[in-house]
Design an enzyme around this catalytic site. Structure first.
Site, PDB file in Angstrom:
ATOM      1  N   ALA A  65       0.868  -1.177   0.000  1.00  0.00           N
ATOM      2  CA  ALA A  65       0.000   0.000   0.000  1.00  0.00           C
ATOM      3  C   ALA A  65       0.907   1.230   0.000  1.00  0.00           C
ATOM      4  O   ALA A  65       2.066   1.153   0.414  1.00  0.00           O
ATOM      5  CB  ALA A  65      -0.889  -0.015   1.233  1.00  0.00           C
ATOM      6  N   GLY A 108       0.610  -4.967   0.835  1.00  0.00           N
ATOM      7  CA  GLY A 108      -0.571  -4.987  -0.028  1.00  0.00           C
ATOM      8  C   GLY A 108      -0.286  -5.632  -1.385  1.00  0.00           C
ATOM      9  O   GLY A 108      -1.204  -6.164  -2.018  1.00  0.00           O
ATOM     10  N   GLU A 111      -0.631  -9.218  -0.762  1.00  0.00           N
ATOM     11  CA  GLU A 111      -2.059  -9.450  -0.505  1.00  0.00           C
ATOM     12  C   GLU A 111      -2.870  -9.393  -1.799  1.00  0.00           C
ATOM     13  O   GLU A 111      -3.807 -10.172  -1.987  1.00  0.00           O
ATOM     14  CB  GLU A 111      -2.560  -8.414   0.510  1.00  0.00           C
ATOM     15  CG  GLU A 111      -1.903  -8.611   1.873  1.00  0.00           C
ATOM     16  CD  GLU A 111      -2.184  -7.480   2.854  1.00  0.00           C
ATOM     17  OE1 GLU A 111      -1.842  -6.323   2.537  1.00  0.00           O
ATOM     18  OE2 GLU A 111      -2.747  -7.751   3.922  1.00  0.00           O
ATOM     19  N   GLU A 131       4.546  -5.119   7.084  1.00  0.00           N
ATOM     20  CA  GLU A 131       3.815  -4.064   7.794  1.00  0.00           C
ATOM     21  C   GLU A 131       4.278  -3.880   9.234  1.00  0.00           C
ATOM     22  O   GLU A 131       4.247  -2.764   9.761  1.00  0.00           O
ATOM     23  CB  GLU A 131       2.312  -4.370   7.783  1.00  0.00           C
ATOM     24  CG  GLU A 131       1.653  -4.229   6.418  1.00  0.00           C
ATOM     25  CD  GLU A 131       1.634  -5.515   5.592  1.00  0.00           C
ATOM     26  OE1 GLU A 131       2.402  -6.458   5.890  1.00  0.00           O
ATOM     27  OE2 GLU A 131       0.841  -5.560   4.633  1.00  0.00           O
TER      28      GLU A 131
END
Ligand code: HXC
Length: 257
Positions: A65, A108, A111, A131
Site C-alpha cells: 500500500a 498490499g 495481498e 507491515e
C-alpha cells in the site's frame, strides 16, 4: 478506457492489466485501486474475456500500500473512508486472475497477489508482509489468506518478523503456483491464461467458485456446493459438446453456453 496508473490491453480472450506507477514501485494508492478494480470489473462483465493477467514491472509487482498516502490518516478516516475496501470487489471477480509476479510483492502487493487465483513467480520475485516494520499489520488479507496458503507457522513468522521470502521458498511453501525464469514470466502467464480462456466459461466460473468455497466454508458445505455446481453444468450445451468431443476423439468447440 483511459487509466492513470495502469496499462490495459485485450489479447484475444485474455485481459491484461499492468500496474504502472514505476516511481513508487507500483505502491497501491487509492487511484491504482480504483483503476485496477474498474478495469478488472469491465473484463469480468465481458463474456469474450476468459481470463485476466495482472502484472507489474520487472522490479516490482507492487511494494505495498502507498505508505506516503496512508501515513497521516487517522483510524477514523481509515474506517469512514473504507480505505482498501474496494479491493474486495477484485477478490470477488468471477473470471480467473493470474498474478504474474516479478520483483517485490510486499504488504498490499503480496495481498493483492493472494486475491488472484494463480500466482506465477519470476525467479526474481520476493514476497513478504513487512507491515510490522511500520508499526501496523497486514490490512488487505495478509494475516488471513497467507495462513490458508502456507499454514500457520510460516505465515506467523513472516507477519511477525516482516522477513521477505524468495521465489523458491514461496513455491516450497505453497504461496506460488509455479516459478519460472524471469525472462519467461509473461509468456508463461499468457499461455496459462489462454489455456483457461479456451475452456467453457460457465465451467470456469463454477470451478473458481468451488475453489473459493473451499477457502471459506466447512468441508461438508464445500462438498455440497461442489456437487450442486457440478450438476448445474449438465444444463450447458458445452457439457454435451465436451463429452461428445471426447467420445468422438476430437477437440471440443465451446460456445460458453
Ligand atoms: C510508497 C513506496 C513504497 C510504498 C516503495 N516506494 N515502496 N512509496 N509506498 N509502499 C517508493 C520509494 O519511496 C521510492 O521513492 C521508490 O518507491 C523506490 O523505492 P526505494 O526504496 O528507493 O527502492 P529500493 O531501495 O530498491 O527498496 C525497495 C523496497 C523498499 C525494499 C521494496 O522500497 C521498501 O521497503 N518499500 C516498502 C515496502 C513495505 O513496507 N510495504 C508494505 C506497505 S504497508 P522515492 O521518491 O522516495 O525515492 C502495506 C499495508 C497493506 O502494504 C494493507 C493495507 C490495508
Amino acid at each position: 478506457d483511459s487509466y492513470e496508473t495502469i496499462l490495459v490491453e485485450t489479447r484475444g480472450r485474455v485481459g491484461w492489466i499492468t500496474l504502472n506507477r514505476p516511481e513508487a514501485l507500483n505502491a497501491l494508492n487509492t487511484q491504482i485501486m480504483r483503476d485496477v478494480v474498474a478495469a478488472a470489473s469491465a473484463f469480468d462483465a465481458d463474456e469474450s474475456i476468459g481470463a485476466i493477467v495482472l502484472t507489474g514491472s520487472e522490479r516490482a509487482f507492487a511494494a505495498g500500500a502507498d505508505i506516503k498516502e496512508m501515513e497521516s490518516k487517522s483510524g477514523l478516516e481509515m474506517i469512514m473512508g473504507d480505505h482498501f475496501g474496494e479491493w474486495a470487489r477484485f477478490a470477488a471477480l468471477r473470471t480467473p486472475v493470474i498474478a504474474a509476479v516479478s520483483g517485490y510483492a510486499l504488504g498490499g502487493g503480496c495481498e493483492l497477489a493472494m486475491m488472484c487465483d494463480i500466482i506465477l513467480a519470476a525467479d526474481t520475485a520476493k514476497f513478504g508482509q513487512p507491515e510490522i516494520n511500520l508499526g501496523v499489520i497486514p490490512g488487505m488479507g495478509g494475516s488471513q489468506r497467507l495462513i490458508r496458503a502456507v499454514g500457520y507457522y510460516k505465515a506467523a513468522e513472516l507477519v511477525l518478523t516482516g522477513r521477505m521470502m524468495d521465489a523458491a521458498e514461496a513455491e516450497r511453501s505453497g504461496l506460488v503456483s509455479r516459478v519460472v525464469p524471469a525472462a519467461d514470466l509473461l509468456s508463461e502467464a499468457s499461455k496459462t491464461a489462454e489455456t483457461i480462456a479456451s475452456k467453457s466459461l460457465p465451467s470456469v466460473y463454477a470451478a473458481k467458485a468451488a475453489l473459493d468455497a473451499a477457502m471459506e466454508t466447512s468441508l461438508a458445505e464445500g462438498l455440497r456446493f461442489e456437487r450442486h455446481a457440478f450438476a448445474a453444468l449438465f444444463d450447458t450445451a458445452d457439457q454435451k459438446e465436451g463429452m461428445s468431443a471426447f467420445r468422438e476423439k476430437r477437440s471440443p468447440d465451446f460456445q460458453n453456453r
